[in-house]
Design an enzyme around this catalytic site. Structure first.
Site, PDB file in Angstrom:
ATOM      1  N   ASN A   1      10.854  30.212 -10.810  1.00 21.17           N
ATOM      2  CA  ASN A   1      10.801  31.234 -11.868  1.00 21.17           C
ATOM      3  C   ASN A   1      11.464  32.539 -11.455  1.00 21.17           C
ATOM      4  OD1 ASN A   1       9.658  29.731 -13.892  1.00 21.17           O
ATOM      5  ND2 ASN A   1       7.566  30.177 -13.269  1.00 21.17           N
TER       6      ASN A   1
ATOM      7  N   GLU B   1       5.606  23.508  -5.899  1.00 18.14           N
ATOM      8  CA  GLU B   1       5.781  24.645  -4.998  1.00 18.14           C
ATOM      9  C   GLU B   1       4.451  24.883  -4.281  1.00 18.14           C
ATOM     10  OE1 GLU B   1       9.198  27.327  -7.256  1.00 18.14           O
ATOM     11  OE2 GLU B   1       7.115  27.663  -7.826  1.00 18.14           O
TER      12      GLU B   1
ATOM     13  N   HIS C   1       1.819  24.788  -7.206  1.00 14.83           N
ATOM     14  CA  HIS C   1       2.430  25.038  -8.511  1.00 14.83           C
ATOM     15  C   HIS C   1       3.139  23.783  -8.990  1.00 14.83           C
ATOM     16  CE1 HIS C   1       5.478  27.318 -11.174  1.00 14.83           C
ATOM     17  NE2 HIS C   1       4.385  27.090 -11.844  1.00 14.83           N
TER      18      HIS C   1
ATOM     19  N   SER D   1       1.321  30.234 -12.277  1.00 14.50           N
ATOM     20  CA  SER D   1       2.791  30.293 -12.250  1.00 14.50           C
ATOM     21  C   SER D   1       3.274  31.667 -11.841  1.00 14.50           C
ATOM     22  CB  SER D   1       3.408  29.970 -13.610  1.00 14.50           C
ATOM     23  OG  SER D   1       2.483  29.651 -14.578  1.00 14.50           O
TER      24      SER D   1
END
Ligand code: NAD
Length: 414
Positions: free
Chosen positions: A209, A171, A159, A138
């Site tokens: 994120n 992702e 991801h 991540s």
């Protein structure tokens, strides 16, 4: 959130063409993510070998997958024959030597660079040179992970979001050295698995994120500054903004420690950019062991079953205060301030060439369930308006956190 965490949205996805370069799939690490990814790959028709170094862990994970598939059968989402076929495609293993030659191996071991780097070195030695080597990291840079791989062009990030069978977003992350052809293959494969892939470069936090940081940070700063209490900020973001959860209740749900660690990692990786600086508010919560639902207390207090403990709260949202703040000066408007910062973050990512505007919007809608993608939101509000709001915030709180992206006003995104 009431999401049923066990229901794959594409349980009946067609098996992938046997002749495709992605034949057998290896998954390394059979924890929360690895087991879910193995279930997704097997559901899509691949023979999957699920490896975990902890004795018996992979076999236990296969049992957990079997239980999840049975629940789907119970709900009429999958036939028992299909469930049995999916489960039969997954083989547990304890060492990388037990992996057959794979088209793709996905690593999902703990977030530790040295561990991942070593596993990628070993995988590169054991697997054919055409095997795509993917990491579910991540936060770690893809090029750091591929450092010990002789041919790093085949290393990329896949991801997945938690839980992988339910979350549609993946992702697809390319490092500096990842070859485009492998990225294209990965995008096509994720679509074949019934996922919605987005493409991004290996920038700190990738898309979701990174862009989501101000959603948490602005709320914490507003409470810290005494502009409004947590319940009022959450109410505004939920009821006026359309977000499924307010930022403070969401961080309690995620875990204050987990959320702080992600934010701190982005802050460190961006050379301690003021935009991502952790707040004293959140650091103090973590230091006090107020980690959120899992510890019974975070921003809010929780009963033993994880529900909000109404008797321990300071009171609900102050609707009179909310009415005064929303639509007032941006520095004290929780919604306008948060949206301006989300738009700024998204616009900057696109302007740096790290992801396309469409992919940023898709990622934020699917990965965080925001009511609108931030670029779309910026278009609605007006990028020039957002730039003015940020200039106002920058004046109120100098130091760089609120610096507007030049792309807001250079016409590149209108
Ligand atoms: N949990 C999430 O919400 C989430 C979401 C997206 C990405 N990720 C990322 O996915 C990865 C895995 O996270 P997780 O939550 O599934 O972790 P986890 O701790 O639940 O599982 C990790 C598993 O890896 C195994 N393992 C450790 N060393 C190993 C080795 N040398 N070889 C094989 N197996 C080994 C452990 O025994 C454990 O079962 C991390 O990089 C994490 O950052 C997690």
């Amino acid at each position: 959130m009431d999401t049923d965490l066990t229901e794959p949205e594409h349980a009946r996805a067609e098996p992938v063409d046997e002749g495709s370069p992605f034949g057998p799939v290896g998954v390394v690490g059979a924890g929360a993510m690895g087991a879910g990814i193995a279930q997704v790959a097997a559901t899509a028709g691949h023979a999957v070998t699920l490896v975990d170094a902890a004795p018996g862990a992979a076999a236990t994970a296969v049992e957990r997958i079997g239980a999840a598939l049975s629940r789907l059968v119970g709900k009429g989402r999958l036939s028992s024959d299909d469930a049995a076929a999916v489960l039969a495609r997954i083989t547990p293993a304890e060492t990388l030597d037990e992996l057959p030659n794979c088209g793709l191996v996905i690593e999902a071991v703990p977030e530790d660079l040295e561990l991942k780097r070593r596993i990628f070195g070993e995988l590169a030695d054991r697997q054919p040179s055409t095997t795509v080597l993917a990491t579910n990291t991540s936060s770690i840079d893809i090029d750091d992970i591929s450092a010990e791989v002789a041919d790093p062009e085949r290393v990329l990030g896949l991801h997945f979001f938690n839980p992988p069978p339910v979350m549609e977003l993946v992702e697809v992350v390319h490092g500096e050295r990842t070859a485009d052809a492998y990225v294209e293959h990965a995008l096509a494969l994720m679509k074949a698995w019934g996922k919605t892939p987005v493409r991004c470069s290996s920038t700190p936090g990738f898309i979701v994120n990174r862009v989501a940081r101000p959603f948490y940070g602005e709320a914490q700063r507003i409470v810290e500054a005494g502009i409004a209490d947590a319940a009022t900020v959450d109410w505004v973001l939920r009821e006026k903004g359309g977000f499924p959860m307010g930022p403070l209740e969401l961080t309690d749900f995620i875990g204050q420690d987990v959320n702080l660690a992600v934010g701190t990692s982005v802050w460190e990786q961006t050379g301690r950019d003021e935009r991502y600086a952790p707040t004293a508010f959140q650091q103090e919560l973590v230091e006090a062991g107020r980690l959120g639902r899992k510890s019974g207390r975070g921003v809010y207090a929780y009963a033993a079953d994880g529900s909000l403990d109404a008797s321990a709260q300071d009171g609900g949202p102050d609707l009179e205060l909310a009415g005064r703040l929303v639509g007032g000066p941006v520095a004290t408007d929780p919604l306008a301030r948060t949206v301006a910062m989300l738009v700024n973050e998204a616009v900057d990512l696109v302007a740096r060439g790290e992801a396309s505007a469409d992919d940023v919007d898709t990622a934020m809608r699917l990965g965080t369930r925001y009511p609108r993608g931030p670029i779309e939101w910026g278009r609605e509000v007006g990028f020039d308006v957002v730039a003015r709001q940020l200039a106002e915030l920058d004046e109120a709180y100098p130091g760089g956190r609120y610096r507007p992206s030049p792309a807001l006003t250079d016409g590149s995104l209108t």
